[in-house]
Structure formats: C-alpha cells, structure tokens
Enzyme design. Structure first.
Site, PDB file in Angstrom:
ATOM      1  CG  PHE A 519      -1.874  -1.026   1.395  1.00  0.00           C
ATOM      2  CD1 PHE A 519      -3.169  -0.849   0.911  1.00  0.00           C
ATOM      3  CD2 PHE A 519      -1.553  -2.229   2.012  1.00  0.00           C
ATOM      4  CE1 PHE A 519      -4.124  -1.847   1.058  1.00  0.00           C
ATOM      5  CE2 PHE A 519      -2.500  -3.232   2.154  1.00  0.00           C
ATOM      6  CZ  PHE A 519      -3.785  -3.040   1.664  1.00  0.00           C
ATOM      7  CG  ASP A 520       0.930   5.898  -1.577  1.00  0.00           C
ATOM      8  OD1 ASP A 520       2.052   6.173  -1.168  1.00  0.00           O
ATOM      9  OD2 ASP A 520       0.054   6.756  -1.819  1.00  0.00           O
ATOM     10  CE  LYS A 521       1.784   8.196   6.646  1.00  0.00           C
ATOM     11  NZ  LYS A 521       1.733   9.502   6.032  1.00  0.00           N
TER      12      LYS A 521
END
Length: 830
Positions: A519-521
């Site tokens: 996941f990107d944050k």
C-alpha cells in the site's frame, strides 16, 4: 508463444538525441514491465526522430498499454500505430469469435486482434499499412454488422438501441456494391432465428420419432420429418462450417456436420437429427447466456440521460448531451440522473453515486467556493463538490458547471475500459486455446484411425464409421472453449456494477491468487491530509487560549500544516473570537514568527529554536516533543516572547475503515500487507501499529518503491500495489496487479491500473479480491467439468458404451452447465 516487435518514434521534451540520460531512464522504467521482453533504441530513425524498439508478448501487454506506460514515464508517442475498439453484432459464440480473430490476425498491417464473443473487437494496427475502412470492410465480409466504431457513451446512446425511439440505430452504411449480410438479425425471425429453428428441428424430430412407432403410417413420413429436422437443426451449423472450410480451417461445427451426415448415411436419421437439435439448441442457449452477461455491461451505457437542461441567459433549454461544452451550467432536477461530469455551483443535495463508485450511501453535495473558476483544469476536487455523469440526484435541484465533454466523462471512459476488458484474454484462456490447437487435430487423427478399425477387428465398416462419428461428437471441446470467457465476462460485469473496474481476464485471475498487498500510505491508508491530534499547554495558560494564539498566527500562512491547524483549531474553538496577528516571517523548513498585540510569537520545530537565541527549550519539553514525534506526529512548539507555552501535534491520520479492511484482508488469506511511504520510518511504524500492517517501509523515493515491489515479487510471487495511481504508477507497473483507488476522480488512476476502485473507499478491496477468487474457482470448476466430460466420453464411445445420442446429450449438457455456472458470478454478493 507469439512475440511481436514494434518501433515507436520517441519524442521526449527537450531531448536532442537518443544518447540523452532521459532516454536511458525511460528505457529502465519500461524494461521491467510484464510482457515487455526488451526495450532499446532502434538503429534507424523516423525522419530524424529516434525510435524506441519494443519486443513484447501481445498476450500479456497491448500496444495501447505500452503507449500509456511510455507517456507516464515522460515520452510522447508518435501516431504510428492505431488502436480501435469496435462493437459488432453477429458473433454467435466463442468459437465463431475465435475464427474471426484468426482471420483478422492474418491481415497485413494488423498487429493484434482480440475478439470477444460478447461482440467487442480490439484491434491494434499499423496506420501506414491498413486503415479503419479496410478493417470495417473485412468485418462486414465476415457477416458482422458494425454497431459502434469507437466505443463511448455518447455514441452508445445514439447507436446501440439504448434509445428505442431513434429510427437510425445502427451504422448500416455499406460501401457501394457490398450487400448487407444481415447476420446480426440472424435471419427471418430476427435475433431469435437460431432458437426458433432449433425448436422446429426438435418438433420435427419428436413427431417423426413418434410416428415411426405407428405401423399404419409409411416410413417415408418419418423420414421426411427427419430431413426437415436436419434442415432446421443444421442450417446455421452448415453455414458456419462452409465459411470455415472455405478459409482452410476446421471447427467444431464442421465436425458435428460430418457426424450428422455420417449418421444419415448409416440410416440413423433420428440420431443425426437429435445431434443437430441438441447442438443448435446448445448454441442458441449459449448465445442467450452470453448476452445476459453482455447486457449487464451494456447497462452501464444506459446510465447517462440523452439530454440535459442547459442554463443560458437566465433560461433553461433541453439539449442533447453531446452538445454540452466545458463551462456550461446545467440544471439537474430532483430524482433525475446527472448528465455530465462537473462541479456543483448552486444548491445542496445528496447524490446516489452507486452506479459509478458502488457506494451504497448517498453522498452529500454542496457548491464550490468559487463558481467562476475554470474547474476543468483542477485535479483535486473535493467529493462533496464533484458530480459524475450517470449518478442520481436526490430531493433538491442542483446547478452543475460542466468540466468534461460527454465523450471524456468518467462514465464514458468506464464504458470504454470495461468493453476493452472483454477482449483481454486470461492466462487460463490462453492455455485452453493452446490446448485446443493440439487437441482438435489429435481427435481428427484418432477419428481417421477408428474409421479403419474394421480392417483390424471383426466388425463392419458401418460399425467402425458409427463409432468414429460418436467419438467425433464426444471429443468436441465446446464446453472447454466457453468455460473461461463466460466466467471472465460475468466477473468483469459484476465488478463494474460494484464500482470496481477490472481490465480483463489476467488481472481478474491474478487478483484471486495474491498473497501480498503493498500500500501507498498517503491518501490510501491515511486520509491524505494532516489533522490536529494533540494540544499540550506548558504554562498556566489554558489549552484553548494557547490554541487561539496558534490559530491567529498560522492563519497568516498558506502552508498545508498551517491550514490544518487553522481548520481543526477553529472547529475546536467554535464560536470563540480569534485575535488578529501580523508581521509574518517564515523560516524555511523550520517554522514561522509573527506579532500578536505586543507579543512576539514563534511556532516551529526544535530546529527553529536551536538557532534563534539562547532561550532554548528545557530537556523536559524536548522529551515531550520527541515522544509525540515517535508516535508519528508532526510537532510545533509555541513560544510567546521568552516563554514556551505549548505544543501542537498534527498527523495524517489513518482512514476510519483501514483497520477493519486490513482485518478482513487477513481473514481472506492475505499473508503480508506492507506499507511503502516516503515518510520517515517512525511515522511509518506508528501508522502500521495502529491499523495492523505486517510491515512498514519508510523513507522511500518513488524509484525505491519500484525496487521494493521487485524485492517482494521475489519472495511472495504475486504482489499487488494499491495506490492513487498518480505517483505510484511506476510501482503499479512492476507489480502483478496495480490497484488504483478513487479512480472516478482521477484520469491517471483510471488509465494506469489493472484494477480501479472507482470510489475512494478502501473497503471495496476485499469485495474485489473475493469476487476474483470466486471467478478463479468457477473457472477451475468449468475446466474440470469440460475436460472431465471429454475424458469420460472418448473411451465410452470408443468402447461402444455410449452412442451418438448419449454423447451429444452429455456434450451439450456440459456446455450449458459451464455457461450457467459462470453466470453465477453476476449474483455475487459483497
């Protein structure tokens, strides 16, 4: 495996020649994309323009995708290659689609053609060798009617019969001297001709069979009825078989026809008629079932109204949606569909966005702050201000400023991408296609051997011939041919209805076997905007008094963190008067100074006070600041004159639904969930701990995210990258499946990802993975049924345990079983 090589003129802005470092960076960015075998600068140029040479596998990547990736990595692509998505009518089943596909792929200038039984044809071609007109002529010669040559909503509405009142619903403009084959209508009874012919065949067969037991009626009466059954049952089969043989091919229809003729030669007219009845009935029902899935997709196009109420000079007039231009103001009445993408400029209402984003709860809408602004150039429009075409207004009237023309609307592009998805084959389908290429000739060889069995074993030629025909029927892989495409079509249709765009069979299958999600944050696992999390007063001054000072000073700054302090601070201090600050002075990367009345106020990080003067914060205060930062907060220490009066902490807080979503993902078997972020490791660890991630990798640059994905793929095999599709595009291209969130609001996300979650909702992810697993399971079931039936029937017919009648009954039954099994996906529940 088929490999292709193309050369694309490369235009990089401000790059003089192919030796430039930018070209090297572009090649490196492209090199690891799945399906691209090799990328290099070609020896020759195109009128002095350097050319990139791509060696690629068209089964894994299309030219259109290569062009998109190249554009995202900084290049503009010359118009050397064309990409067309054409909708046709007249494709009767999967095998017919495959025959047309093979015919198109043999044409000079066509690099890759993909034909779906649902009527979608994707073609990639060299514009110098072939044009659209030649392609359409070739399709008409195949007996197809062209419905739409560039699939988008606007043309759908005008052409495909969504508007039943339009007299001219199809493009039937044939070139001079070319007749309209009328195959799309199927014949004298329109689209249902094959089904009606099949029923007539069955009626003739039943009556003939019944009369054969009446001694007083001569045998020629039953024979005449059987011959009639042959005509009606074999009409479409013979027509297709002749067309195939004329092109030098052998298809299942031809094998069935040979078997039926063989039965007639042996005097087994009833069995031959039964074969043709069941085969034609199976085809007709298969066609009906595939249409059901196709209609589920076509229903997307019907979401947009055909007209809009345009506000002009204080009056409203009804116009077609194709007439709307960017900047027009349209009026949307209560409980009616929104006809165009835009921003709300007047009125408040709740809008049902389920048709586009799959959200079950209506979204409250309100006007933008600046109605006169050109919002068409804005990328970041808040959800409460934005309206999508095809969504349904609630109880109040809205005025909407159009920001996209009909052909570019989110819905229009969604329709196009879903239709393109129908032409993308899944790994299983590619495998079954290859299997059939070996299997069908092997069956023919076996049938030839069985024809001469009477020379080896003690039986008559007619017995050997009958057995050979029975094997021919038993071994026809009809069920195998349709088992995967029917499931892919149903899966893509169901996903689209739930606000998830799955771009074809490959991502549909891959999503179901994932073991790890990266996941990107920012904006994916978190809200994407900092929020005020802690207010700590250090002196006798109260928290609210200290916060008032902070809001007054930060109100002078336009820094994102300052805006967050003002927004959340005012919310907390509701109704309290905020004093007025002045004389703002910014210290880059450290903080700000300002005057408030007679006081000098300083707000910033510890570095600001390190260099300010000798009035340093105490060790105790520094410890408090560091403790807050270790929890992932960004801190601001506030000083009034010489006194440190307080600390405020901000944090990009996790989404409310993140923790529960990750829990569900764990429950459905995702072993590793990794966050990739540019934030420091402390922030990454704090967020990971709060929401339940297995790993958090911080301080990553965009290129390091790509390396992280490559590293994960070595250990986890199948990895998905989930992000917003903008700065995550390179990482997405290197993952097994790229998943973009909030695609309805982002053009880049819609184009970039293999799977696009239309709503900015993380909780849609378990639905998408669950649907994919269900689809994968159904594909596996279908393969077992289709191959299992063939494996049982071939030895049964060779050994004489099953005759032609039983073989065709089981054979057609299995075809219908796999189709209707696939249709179960349309009813998949979240």
């Amino acid at each position: 495996m088929k490999k292709l090589q193309i050369q694309i003129p490369l235009i990089l802005p401000k790059v003089q020649d192919e030796k430039d470092q930018c070209v090297e960076k572009l090649i490196n960015a492209l090199q690891d994309t799945e399906g691209l075998e090799k990328v290099h600068v070609a020896d020759e140029t195109d009128n002095g323009v350097p050319q990139l040479c791509f060696h690629y596998n068209p089964e894994l990547i299309s030219i259109n995708s290569i062009q998109q990736i190249a554009k995202r990595t900084g290049a503009e692509i010359g118009e050397k290659y064309g990409h067309k998505l054409i909708e046709v009518e007249g494709i009767r089943h999967v095998r017919h689609a495959r025959k047309i596909e093979a015919s198109l792929n043999r044409m000079d200038g066509i690099l890759q053609a993909a034909v779906s039984a649902s009527g979608m044809i994707g073609i990639e071609f060299e514009t110098s060798k072939i044009n659209e007109e030649k392609i359409l002529t070739a399709l008409r010669k195949e007996g197809l009617d062209i419905l739409v040559t560039d699939v988008d909503v606007e043309r759908y509405i005008k052409i495909t019969g969504v508007d039943q009142n339009e007299p001219d619903q199809k493009e039937h403009d044939h070139p001079d001297g070319e007749e309209d084959h009328g195959h799309s209508d199927g014949g004298i009874f329109g689209k249902n001709t094959e089904l009606i012919f099949s029923i007539i065949c069955g009626a003739f067969l039943g009556i003939g069979f019944g009369l054969s037991y009446v001694d007083t009626i001569p045998s020629w009466v039953s024979l005449s009825l059987y011959i009639g059954a042959y005509f009606f049952g074999g009409y479409f089969t013979a027509k297709e078989a002749i067309q195939t043989v004329a092109k030098g091919g052998f298809e299942i229809d031809f094998l069935m026809l040979v078997a039926a003729i063989g039965a007639a030669i042996l005097g087994e007219w009833a069995e031959g008629a039964l074969l043709l009845f069941l085969f034609s009935m199976g085809h007709a029902l298969e066609h009906y079932a595939m249409n059901k899935a196709r209609k589920s997709i076509a229903a997307l196009a019907e979401l947009t109204p055909k007209t809009a109420l345009l506000k002009r000079n204080g009056k409203t007039e009804e116009v077609g949606i194709e007439e709307l231009k960017i900047g027009d103001i349209i009026v949307v009445k209560p409980n009616s569909k929104i006809p165009a993408d835009g921003v709300i400029v007047s009125g408040t209402s709740s809008v049902n966005q389920a048709p586009i984003t799959g959200e079950s709860v209506p979204v409250d809408k309100q006007p933008v702050d600046d109605p006169d602004k050109d919002w068409s150039q804005e990328d970041d429009i808040k959800d409460q201000n934005r309206a999508f075409s095809g969504t349904i207004n609630g109880n109040n009237t809205l005025e909407i400023k159009v920001i996209k023309e009909a052909k570019d609307s989110t819905l229009s592009r969604l329709v196009k991408l879903v239709n393109e998805a129908q032409t993308q084959k899944s790994p299983t389908q590619l495998l079954t296609d290859k299997f059939e290429k070996i299997f069908v000739p092997s069956v023919l060889a076996l049938v030839v051997i069985l024809l001469f069995a009477f020379l080896v074993i003690d039986e008559t030629f007619s017995e050997s011939f009958y057995r050979a025909m029975a094997v021919l029927v038993a071994a026809s892989p009809c069920a195998l041919a349709i088992s995967t495409p029917s499931a892919v079509l149903s899966g893509v249709a169901r996903a689209a209805r739930g606000g998830v765009l799955i771009k074809g069979g490959r991502p549909l299958e891959d999503l179901g076997v994932l073991t790890a999600l990266a996941f990107d944050k920012t904006g994916t696992l978190t809200e994407g905007k900092p929020k005020l999390t802690k207010v700590v007063a250090l002196q006798d001054i109260g928290e609210d008094e200290m916060l008032k000072i902070a809001v007054a000073v930060e109100g002078l700054s336009d820094h994102p963190l300052a805006k967050a302090v003002v927004r959340d601070g005012k919310e907390r201090l509701k109704g309290t008067d905020i004093p007025e600050a002045k004389d703002l002075e910014a210290v880059l990367g450290k903080g700000i100074k300002a005057s408030l009345g007679n006081d000098k106020i300083y707000i910033g990080n510890l570095d600001l006070y390190e260099e300010l003067d000798d009035k340093k914060p105490s060790n105790e205060i520094e410890e408090q600041v560091k403790n807050l930062e270790s929890d992932g907060n960004t801190t601001m220490l506030i000083r009034q004159n010489d006194n440190y009066i307080g600390i405020i902490a901000l944090m990009d807080t996790p989404r409310k639904e993140a923790k529960e979503t990750l829990k569900q993902l764990k429950k459905i078997g995702i072993k590793r969930m990794i966050m990739l972020t540019g934030d420091n490791q402390k922030v990454a660890d704090a967020v990971a701990k709060e929401i339940g991630l297995t790993d958090a990798w911080g301080s990553l640059l965009p290129e390091e995210k790509v390396e992280a994905i490559k590293k994960l793929r070595k250990t986890e095999d199948k990895v998905a990258m989930v992000g917003d599709g903008v700065n995550d595009a390179p990482a997405m291209a290197n993952s097994t499946v790229g998943i973009a969130m909030g695609a309805a609001g982002s053009d880049v996300a819609l184009e970039t990802a293999d799977i696009a979650l239309m709503a900015d909702k993380l909780e849609t992810l378990p639905f998408a993975i669950g649907l994919s697993r269900k689809a994968k399971g159904i594909i596996r079931q279908n393969l077992w049924v289709s191959l299992g039936i063939v494996a049982i029937l071939i030895p049964s017919t060779i050994l004489g345990w099953a005759n032609i009648g039983i073989a065709v009954l089981i054979h057609e039954g299995s075809t219908l079983v796999v189709v209707f099994n696939a249709l179960r996906l349309l009813a998949y529940k979240k």
